[in-house]
Scaffold this motif. Sequence first.
Motif, PDB file in Angstrom:
ATOM      1  N   ALA A  40       0.772  -1.182  -0.137  1.00  0.00           N
ATOM      2  CA  ALA A  40      -0.229  -0.058   0.022  1.00  0.00           C
ATOM      3  C   ALA A  40       0.778   1.184  -0.042  1.00  0.00           C
ATOM      4  N   LEU A  41       1.682   1.267   0.548  1.00  0.00           N
ATOM      5  CA  LEU A  41       2.774   2.421   0.897  1.00  0.00           C
ATOM      6  C   LEU A  41       3.458   2.547  -0.375  1.00  0.00           C
ATOM      7  N   GLN A  42       3.945   1.618  -1.208  1.00  0.00           N
ATOM      8  CA  GLN A  42       4.548   1.701  -2.517  1.00  0.00           C
ATOM      9  C   GLN A  42       3.382   2.181  -3.392  1.00  0.00           C
ATOM     10  N   GLU A 126       8.974  -1.400 -10.084  1.00  0.00           N
ATOM     11  CA  GLU A 126      10.197  -0.789 -10.910  1.00  0.00           C
ATOM     12  C   GLU A 126       9.543  -0.149 -12.453  1.00  0.00           C
ATOM     13  N   LEU A 127       8.918  -1.112 -13.000  1.00  0.00           N
ATOM     14  CA  LEU A 127       8.216  -0.770 -14.447  1.00  0.00           C
ATOM     15  C   LEU A 127       7.364   0.570 -14.193  1.00  0.00           C
ATOM     16  N   ALA A 133       8.502   8.165 -14.630  1.00  0.00           N
ATOM     17  CA  ALA A 133       9.430   8.830 -14.897  1.00  0.00           C
ATOM     18  C   ALA A 133       9.495   9.867 -16.228  1.00  0.00           C
ATOM     19  N   PHE A 134       8.675   9.134 -17.248  1.00  0.00           N
ATOM     20  CA  PHE A 134       8.511   9.766 -18.696  1.00  0.00           C
ATOM     21  C   PHE A 134       7.726  11.079 -18.572  1.00  0.00           C
ATOM     22  N   VAL A 317      12.614  -3.828 -19.178  1.00  0.00           N
ATOM     23  CA  VAL A 317      11.681  -4.388 -18.647  1.00  0.00           C
ATOM     24  C   VAL A 317      11.382  -5.633 -19.141  1.00  0.00           C
ATOM     25  N   PHE A 318      11.263  -5.596 -20.756  1.00  0.00           N
ATOM     26  CA  PHE A 318      10.684  -6.749 -21.481  1.00  0.00           C
ATOM     27  C   PHE A 318      11.989  -6.669 -22.839  1.00  0.00           C
TER      28      PHE A 318
END
Length: 360
Positions: A40-42, A126-127, A133-134, A317-318
């Motif tokens: 939840a915090l994330q 992380e994804l 970030a974009f 990521v992929f």
Amino acid sequence: GRHAWTNKKIRTVADSLRPSIATWREAGPPKLDEDELRQALQWAMYPQRVASTQVVVYANKQHENLGLLTETSPFPLTVLTQEGEWKGTLDKLLAYWTYLRSVDDDAVVVFCDAFDVFGNGVDGHELLRRFFAFGRPIVLATEENVFPREVEAQAFAAVEAYGALGLGNASAASRFVNAGGIIGFGWALRRMYDDMQENMVAHMPELLQSHADMTGHWFLHAYDQYELWRFFIRHVFAIQDQGVKPLVALDTEQVIFGSTVLRKDNWPMLLGDDILGGVNGKHSIDVDVPLVFDAPQDLFEIRWCSARFAGRRIRPVFWHGNGPWKPAWQGLRDRLAAGGCFASPVAKPGYVLCEVPRKT
């Protein structure tokens, strides 16, 4: 690092959060366990609410890669399918458009190719961090070549304008749209696919078929990328000429969607004279520049079940093996499998199969 550390600002935030966390610990039934609280915090850390996450692919048939993608995907997998004869990637475009009718505005959805993509050991949070970030609600995969050639003249102009507008790096090796990887919020993807559906050439099927008859039916396999390019071109020039708010970013550093296909003249220090490019060293009918589909495996470093191309700093990521020939992608997949990075196949598929109605 691994050390716990603090300062006055961190303590102030922690002190303000503690009563809320204590309340949720004690609330119930059912009570949240510690792992649920950490999750939840994330989720609360992201700059926008995320209602749900999903990787969505279109598959016209069963394929062994669906199991691998299920296992390695950082988000749960949904497989879209339609009854009837496959008519090229127009089917995929319309399946995604139909699927988006029922998607929450705040959902984050990844569309990727079904048969030549696997996850690279990067987790879902992380994804999401890389996506946010974009700073745009949609991020498109890229490749090192303009494809299909029917958009080439406008594609170069649109990418140049994208850079001139300060929207991204227009000189990166990988700066050209690839439809094999798209991530975005539900509302934004719906807007993009509505625009594509409204303006698509396939509303004139005779013209589409005659063009395919003239150029080769491989064009029907590239149709979704053709329409994604047409959207990107329209959108960039609408930003330039009308001040429209930017909707998309290009993943020019391949931090989300990595490709094992390289343009030979982009990497002279890594791809020597013995690397011929093309398919089995022969020119491919639908590609006008030397593309390398069989890059040597020593250009892909594997650490902790995650691979990085020697020419880029960040592991994606992929991994996507786009194009008509996939030895580099298959070789990387097989090395990861041999290293124990993929578990044994499961008896039951771990993906959700969702049939979408065919548009008539």
